[in-house]
Design a protein around this motif. Structure first.
Motif, mmCIF file in Angstrom:
data_model
loop_
_atom_site.group_PDB
_atom_site.id
_atom_site.type_symbol
_atom_site.label_atom_id
_atom_site.label_comp_id
_atom_site.label_asym_id
_atom_site.label_seq_id
_atom_site.Cartn_x
_atom_site.Cartn_y
_atom_site.Cartn_z
ATOM 1 N N GLY B 135 0.837 -1.215 0.000
ATOM 2 C CA GLY B 135 0.000 0.000 0.000
ATOM 3 C C GLY B 135 0.859 1.248 0.000
ATOM 4 O O GLY B 135 1.804 1.345 0.796
ATOM 5 N N GLN B 136 0.501 2.196 -0.875
ATOM 6 C CA GLN B 136 1.243 3.466 -0.949
ATOM 7 C C GLN B 136 0.974 4.315 0.298
ATOM 8 O O GLN B 136 -0.164 4.410 0.749
ATOM 9 N N LEU B 137 2.032 4.879 0.841
ATOM 10 C CA LEU B 137 1.876 5.783 1.993
ATOM 11 C C LEU B 137 2.665 7.067 1.750
ATOM 12 O O LEU B 137 3.613 7.061 0.952
ATOM 13 N N HIS B 138 2.255 8.121 2.413
ATOM 14 C CA HIS B 138 2.965 9.406 2.310
ATOM 15 C C HIS B 138 3.193 9.964 3.702
ATOM 16 O O HIS B 138 2.509 9.568 4.649
ATOM 17 N N VAL B 139 4.129 10.902 3.788
ATOM 18 C CA VAL B 139 4.280 11.623 5.064
ATOM 19 C C VAL B 139 3.578 12.971 4.932
ATOM 20 O O VAL B 139 3.426 13.488 3.822
ATOM 21 N N PRO B 140 3.157 13.566 6.057
ATOM 22 C CA PRO B 140 2.499 14.882 5.976
ATOM 23 C C PRO B 140 3.462 15.946 5.418
ATOM 24 O O PRO B 140 4.690 15.801 5.541
ATOM 25 N N PRO B 141 2.912 17.015 4.836
ATOM 26 C CA PRO B 141 3.757 18.032 4.188
ATOM 27 C C PRO B 141 4.763 18.714 5.109
ATOM 28 O O PRO B 141 5.769 19.246 4.649
ATOM 29 N N ASN B 142 4.484 18.690 6.438
ATOM 30 C CA ASN B 142 5.388 19.411 7.344
ATOM 31 C C ASN B 142 6.767 18.759 7.443
ATOM 32 O O ASN B 142 7.683 19.338 8.037
ATOM 33 N N TYR B 143 6.931 17.584 6.894
ATOM 34 C CA TYR B 143 8.253 16.943 6.955
ATOM 35 C C TYR B 143 9.198 17.500 5.881
ATOM 36 O O TYR B 143 10.382 17.165 5.867
ATOM 37 N N GLY B 144 8.656 18.309 4.996
ATOM 38 C CA GLY B 144 9.501 18.952 3.974
ATOM 39 C C GLY B 144 9.416 18.212 2.642
ATOM 40 O O GLY B 144 9.224 16.996 2.608
ATOM 41 N N LYS B 145 9.574 19.019 1.578
ATOM 42 C CA LYS B 145 9.377 18.475 0.218
ATOM 43 C C LYS B 145 10.337 17.342 -0.107
ATOM 44 O O LYS B 145 9.950 16.313 -0.655
ATOM 45 N N ASP B 146 11.610 17.534 0.232
ATOM 46 C CA ASP B 146 12.635 16.546 -0.126
ATOM 47 C C ASP B 146 12.331 15.182 0.470
ATOM 48 O O ASP B 146 12.355 14.164 -0.199
ATOM 49 N N LEU B 170 -4.173 5.084 1.058
ATOM 50 C CA LEU B 170 -5.441 4.805 1.742
ATOM 51 C C LEU B 170 -6.051 6.029 2.423
ATOM 52 O O LEU B 170 -7.248 6.098 2.628
ATOM 53 N N LEU B 171 -5.207 7.034 2.758
ATOM 54 C CA LEU B 171 -5.754 8.208 3.460
ATOM 55 C C LEU B 171 -6.135 9.341 2.500
ATOM 56 O O LEU B 171 -6.336 10.479 2.944
ATOM 57 N N ASP B 172 -6.222 9.003 1.228
ATOM 58 C CA ASP B 172 -6.600 10.025 0.243
ATOM 59 C C ASP B 172 -7.965 10.611 0.625
ATOM 60 O O ASP B 172 -8.897 9.869 0.930
ATOM 61 N N LYS B 173 -8.078 11.913 0.644
ATOM 62 C CA LYS B 173 -9.297 12.662 1.015
ATOM 63 C C LYS B 173 -9.624 12.549 2.514
ATOM 64 O O LYS B 173 -10.672 12.979 2.965
ATOM 65 N N VAL B 174 -8.740 11.913 3.269
ATOM 66 C CA VAL B 174 -8.981 11.780 4.719
ATOM 67 C C VAL B 174 -7.920 12.572 5.508
ATOM 68 O O VAL B 174 -8.254 13.310 6.434
ATOM 69 N N ALA B 175 -6.659 12.419 5.092
ATOM 70 C CA ALA B 175 -5.557 13.082 5.813
ATOM 71 C C ALA B 175 -5.791 14.593 5.873
ATOM 72 O O ALA B 175 -6.154 15.212 4.870
ATOM 73 N N GLY B 176 -5.626 15.143 7.065
ATOM 74 C CA GLY B 176 -5.728 16.595 7.241
ATOM 75 C C GLY B 176 -7.147 17.113 7.336
ATOM 76 O O GLY B 176 -7.347 18.312 7.522
ATOM 77 N N GLN B 177 -8.141 16.237 7.216
ATOM 78 C CA GLN B 177 -9.539 16.682 7.306
ATOM 79 C C GLN B 177 -10.013 16.555 8.753
ATOM 80 O O GLN B 177 -10.121 15.436 9.278
ATOM 81 N N LYS B 178 -10.306 17.685 9.373
ATOM 82 C CA LYS B 178 -10.694 17.698 10.797
ATOM 83 C C LYS B 178 -11.871 16.762 11.086
ATOM 84 O O LYS B 178 -11.858 16.004 12.064
ATOM 85 N N ASP B 179 -12.864 16.780 10.218
ATOM 86 C CA ASP B 179 -14.079 15.995 10.498
ATOM 87 C C ASP B 179 -13.888 14.497 10.304
ATOM 88 O O ASP B 179 -14.753 13.710 10.687
ATOM 89 N N LEU B 180 -12.790 14.125 9.677
ATOM 90 C CA LEU B 180 -12.602 12.705 9.381
ATOM 91 C C LEU B 180 -11.535 12.059 10.248
ATOM 92 O O LEU B 180 -11.205 10.880 10.058
#
Lengths: 857, 210
Positions: B135-146, B170-180
């Motif tokens: 499964g593809q995963l990402h880190v939040p943007p605050n970790y820096g672009k590089d 899997l967190l597409d449209k979920v990450a960073g959304q307060k209500d989710l």
């Protein structure tokens, strides 16, 4: 006006005619007030110091935070809705980020702060020139970092270093050497850097999807209102993403120490009030006893009862106020030398102060309060026949029942109100008052039964023993008064050392070699052996590994454990929190033996050989929260596999022990095969060894997090040690006040008996016989008071430790032994001094009725 | 005649099973295990509200004879992958979806290390004849672009190297959304898990319907 002048004339005449007696009374009152005021100064200063520390750690009186961005408009709405009154506000935004220095990159915890940060305490730095300074304001373009980051990023020249934080380059201006908000509990995953809020946007790191924590910190107009403001905010805002914290109502372990201290200080206040009331009410009673002849003469001469009452009350007030003034002056003059003693000798960082409000309240408590206690004595005396007053002893039981009930109720209510006010807790104040009342009743039952019992056998004793016992039996009022006062003094003196010991045992690791310098976690099974070798090679320690198995509780006794959200929302913040608590999974461990920080409370520890179902042990508060008890069967989902466990024991865990502790422990033999990671700690190594070990572990196992907690743990321990010492000083001070009561009691009681001894001498008793009679009487009372007082005090201490403080039970036997030794020595010492007049008893004095301290020619 | 009837029925039944291996007529369902961290464990929500349980409901609605099993462990990093796949291999899974690495990212571990750990896990599964996907995963943007770029690239590299399927984030449209998300801002709440299940199901369905 004329009446008032006449009243003062009588008082003045009375005061002048009994200079010796009045001076003795004032001397004793001054001693009592000195003890009380000194305890008050310590208690209030320490209480303030503890609260300041909690404010520094939280960063404000109250904090509104969320793990997301909070904007100004949102926070303004919150402030307006609850009408938050504050002097200053600061904002901080925290997030993890990878920062760069040249080719080196490192994970850090970034904190961007506004102008007012920090609201409490100081940020200390070593600037790029190597000088120590206090950081007043963080300017745009600057960055301050934790010392270990300089090493990790291989920065050699602080003056020219620029760090890349997101899209912005910031100049390294200094290294953070002390940050009040950083405690052991925040032992962070990554080093910390501090930047200005003005640079936050330019970093380009905080945007949609970023994981940030925004905090608004407040310095309130009235910091004491922080807890109620927090409650108000929680009531008005159900949004679970918003968190409201107040300095002393934090749930995490760091504040546990503060709460213990505050509760203990509340108890010290109660004890100082209790001792003061005991001492002063005894003194007033005694003072009245020795003046009864003067009162009788006034009555015979025709002075109306009301005038007589006014004269007595006014005289006592004048003497009490004068004594209070003297004590206050002595205290004010002593503050500076005491402060210097604390700073230089004890190294305790507290600022001793006494405010006008404190003085006023102390005045009300210690000057006005005891007068109320003496009301029955006054009233009884006024209503009596003067001839009765001329007898040796005055009964105080002549009040009407209704008046007596009203008096008892009002005194109890007053004392209860004071207790609640001083301890800031209805529960603590009530338990204390109830405990003292119960102790009073038990002590009274004990002494009155003993008196009756002794009367049956007393004729069998020899003359001296018989006389000693008879004089106690024949003066029930005096015997009960001295016994009860001594017993209650011992009760309150017993409380503090026991509770202090329990608190210190709770917050201070008992073995210094177990104080950690680094924590390691996420150690995989296949990395275990090699890691043990690395640690042995680099720092020469054998590593203990604690297994951690992740699981979820599915059922308790076939009842579903987890909470499912209904209709898309939870009704209250509490129901939401409860659901999250139940649904968040649990960490399990397994081990064969209890560790030092644990104590078995119920049930039995694991059997040596595993049976069909695993035995489990639960931490007491956790068991209470999930509603599990001995014999319950819990079903766990261990990463896809169901495992059942039967609760075999409930244990207490000392969470401040710095050791890995778990809510649920499994019997060995069931989880060994499950996927698990290990936690470990390396204890007591120096900073250089920490650095070497960190590098070696990170080079070999990148996944293992190795956190340097050396500085923060040591800082916490220094604070705990200082507080422990302060508690010791407070307990000792209370003991000294208690000793005053003993001295006053024995001194006055011996004085009362001098006439009687003189009479015995006239009738043919030798000096030795007189000494033996006196020593028997007082040794008996002192011994019985010690016995009953220690027993009752230990019982009340047990209730306070177990029920109110919820601490492990530790009795301070050394202090108890010292208390016995000191009180026994004191009793004999004071007896010896106060019996001096026995050497020069003159029969003529009997005719003049010059016994004891009453002035006369 | 009776024998002929028996042979014919058995043959037809066998053909039917071959034609649709997922038919509900099979008595024992195949096992699809999701090997992950707190997201898979359903941190903060009831197990029945976490996305593996929601995927199971979807599988049942589509009458596919598969059992979705959650093997999530909060806080786990990719370093635990090898040990844990060995554990779940004991239950003889038919397919495993590896959803590890979020905690590597959140702890700023080197992407090369995460890549190595994921490769070790996938390779072991393949060597032991377990069909595996990632499964593809990402880190939040605050970790820096590089870091974000390097970390995200790891999954495609591992998938390509091992020739396995790569599930969408899997967190597409979920990450960073307060209500989710829960109050911690990282873990999805019940609504968030529903979207995660919706995000993943097409991929899972495709895998198990092969």
């Amino acid at each position: 006006m004329q009446k008032l002048l006449k009243l003062f004339y009588f008082v003045q005449k009375d005061l002048l005619s009994q200079k010796k007696l009045n001076s003795f009374f004032v001397f004793n009152l001054v001693l009592g007030f000195l003890g009380f005021l000194l305890l008050q100064v310590f208690q209030v200063s320490l209480d303030q110091q503890t609260k300041n520390k909690a404010q520094e750690i939280l960063g404000g009186d109250i904090v509104i935070s969320a793990r997301r961005l909070i904007n100004e408009a949102e926070v303004k709405t919150i402030e307006d809705k609850v009408n938050l009154q504050f002097q200053k506000r600061a904002k901080s935004t925290d997030f993890f980020a990878m920062i760069k220095f040249g080719e080196q990159s490192r994970l850090v915890l970034v904190r961007s702060v506004g102008d007012n940060y920090p609201l409490y305490g100081n940020l200390e730095i070593k600037n790029s020139d190597g000088n120590n300074a206090t950081l007043i304001k963080i300017m745009s373009g600057e960055v301050y970092v934790d010392p270990e980051l300089v090493d990790q990023l291989k920065i050699t020249d602080l003056k020219t270093a620029n760090l890349k934080v997101g899209d912005v380059d910031l100049k390294l201006e200094g290294v953070l050497t002390s940050d009040p908000s950083r405690t052991f509990r925040l032992g962070a995953l990554a080093p910390f850097i501090l930047i200005s809020e003005k640079d936050l946007a330019a970093t380009n790191l905080v945007k949609a999807g970023s994981t940030v924590t925004t905090s608004f910190l407040y310095k309130l107009n009235n910091p004491a209102a922080a807890d109620s403001a927090k409650t108000e905010l929680e009531k008005n805002y159900l949004d679970p993403s918003l968190r409201f914290s107040s300095a002393l109502q934090e749930e995490d372990g760091g504040n546990r120490v503060f709460r213990y201290l505050i509760d203990y200080l509340g108890l010290v206040s109660l004890i100082s009030i209790g001792l003061c009331f005991l001492c002063l009410s005894y003194m007033l009673n005694w003072f009245f006893q020795v003046q009864k002849k003067t009162i009788a003469i006034y009555k015979i001469l025709g002075m109306p009862d009301t005038t007589l009452l006014k004269v007595q009350v006014l005289k006592n007030l004048i003497l009490s106020i004068s004594s209070f003034k003297i004590a206050l002056v002595i205290i004010l003059l002593s503050l500076a030398p005491l402060q210097s003693l604390l700073d230089n000798y004890f190294k305790i960082v507290i600022r001793l102060t006494i405010s006008p409000m404190q003085i006023f309240i102390s005045f009300l408590v210690v000057v006005i309060g005891p007068q109320l206690i003496a009301i029955p004595t006054y009233l009884a005396a006024m209503s009596m026949n003067p001839l009765i007053l001329l007898r040796q002893e005055v009964s105080q039981a002549n009040l009407s029942r209704r008046l007596m009930i009203a008096w008892v109720a009002s005194v109890a209510l007053l004392f209860w109100g004071l207790a609640v006010w001083q301890s800031h807790s209805i529960q603590t104040g009530s338990v204390f008052i109830f405990g003292l009342l119960a102790a009073t009743v038990v002590a009274w039952l004990f002494i009155s039964s003993l008196r009756k019992l002794t009367a049956l056998f007393v004729h069998k004793f020899n003359f001296e023993l018989r006389y000693a016992f008879l004089s106690l039996i024949r003066k029930p009022g005096s015997t009960d008064l001295i016994f009860m006062t001594m017993t209650l003094s011992v009760v309150v003196l017993t409380l503090l050392p026991h509770i202090k010991k329990s608190i210190v045992e709770e917050v201070r690791p008992e073995v210094s070699s177990k104080i950690p310098s680094v924590f390691m976690f996420d150690i995989q099974m296949d990395q275990k052996d090699e890691l043990i070798k690395i640690v042995k090679e680099k720092v020469g320690q054998d590593l203990d590994m604690t297994p951690l198995v992740r699981s979820r509780i599915l059922k308790i006794n076939d009842q579903s454990y987890e909470r499912v959200e209904e209709q898309g929302f939870f009704k209250t913040r509490e129901s939401e929190n409860e659901a999250r608590f139940r649904n968040r999974g649990v960490n399990l461990t397994y081990k064969a033996n209890l560790q030092d920080s644990e104590e078995l409370l119920k049930g039995k520890w694991f059997s040596a050989t595993p049976g069909e179902m695993a035995e489990i042990s639960l931490e007491e508060k956790y068991a209470e929260r999930i509603g599990a008890k001995i014999g319950d069967v819990m079903t766990f989902d261990v990463q896809g596999l169901e495992i059942k466990g039967k609760v075999a024991s409930i244990r207490r865990v000392r969470w401040t022990s710095f050791q890995p502790n778990f809510f649920i422990t499994f019997q060995p033999g069931f989880l060994e095969e499950a996927p698990q990671v290990y936690l470990s700690a390396v204890n007591q190594i120096n900073q250089e060894q920490v650095r070497v070990l960190q590098n070696a572990v990170v080079d070999r196992f990148a996944n293992i997090s190795i956190i340097n907690v050396k500085q923060s743990v040591e800082k916490s321990l220094v604070f705990i040690d200082q507080m422990a010492l302060a508690l010791q000083i407070m307990a000792t001070l209370a003991l000294v006040v208690g000793f005053f009561i003993f001295i006053i009691l024995i001194n006055t009681q011996v004085g009362e008996r001098i006439n009687e001894m003189n009479l015995l001498q006239v009738l043919g008793s030798t000096q030795d016989q007189l000494y033996r009679i006196m020593i028997t009487q007082f040794s008996l009372i002192a011994f019985l008071s010690l016995l009953v007082g220690l027993g009752l005090g230990s019982l009340i201490a047990y209730v306070i430790m177990a029920v109110m403080f919820k601490l492990g039970i530790y009795f301070d036997y050394v202090s108890m032994l010292s208390l016995i030794v000191v009180l026994v020595s004191l009793t004999f010492g004071v007896l010896k001094v106060s019996m001096r007049p026995l050497r020069n008893l003159q029969p003529l004095a009997l005719l003049k009725n010059e016994g004891g301290l009453v002035d006369g020619k | 005649m009776k024998l002929l009837y028996t042979i014919l029925t058995t043959t037809l039944f066998s053909l039917a099973v071959f034609a649709n291996p997922n038919t509900t007529t099979q008595s024992s369902p195949k096992k699809f295990i999701i090997l992950g961290d707190s997201l898979t464990e359903g941190y903060g929500v009831a197990q029945s509200a976490a996305f593996p349980a929601l995927l199971q409901k979807k599988v049942e609605q589509d009458k596919l004879n598969w059992k979705i099993i959650s093997s999530g462990s909060s806080g786990s990093t990719s370093a635990s992958g090898l040990q844990r796949i060995k554990w779940i291999a004991k239950s003889k899974p038919d397919m495993v979806l590896v959803l590890l690495g979020s905690n590597d990212g959140l702890r700023g571990l080197k992407p090369e290390e995460t890549e190595k750990n994921l490769n070790d896990t996938v390779e072991w599964a393949k060597q032991n004849n377990i069909e595996v996907s990632l499964g593809q995963l990402h880190v939040p943007p605050n970790y820096g672009k590089d870091y974000e770029k390097k970390f995200s690239a790891v999954y495609a590299k591992v998938a390509a190297k091992n020739k396995i399927q790569l599930a969408p984030f899997l967190l597409d449209k979920v990450a960073g959304q307060k209500d989710l998300n829960l109050a911690d801002g990282i873990h999805p709440n019940e609504k968030g898990h529903q979207i995660v299940a919706d995000n993943l199901y097409p991929f899972v369905k495709k895998l198990i319907s092969k």
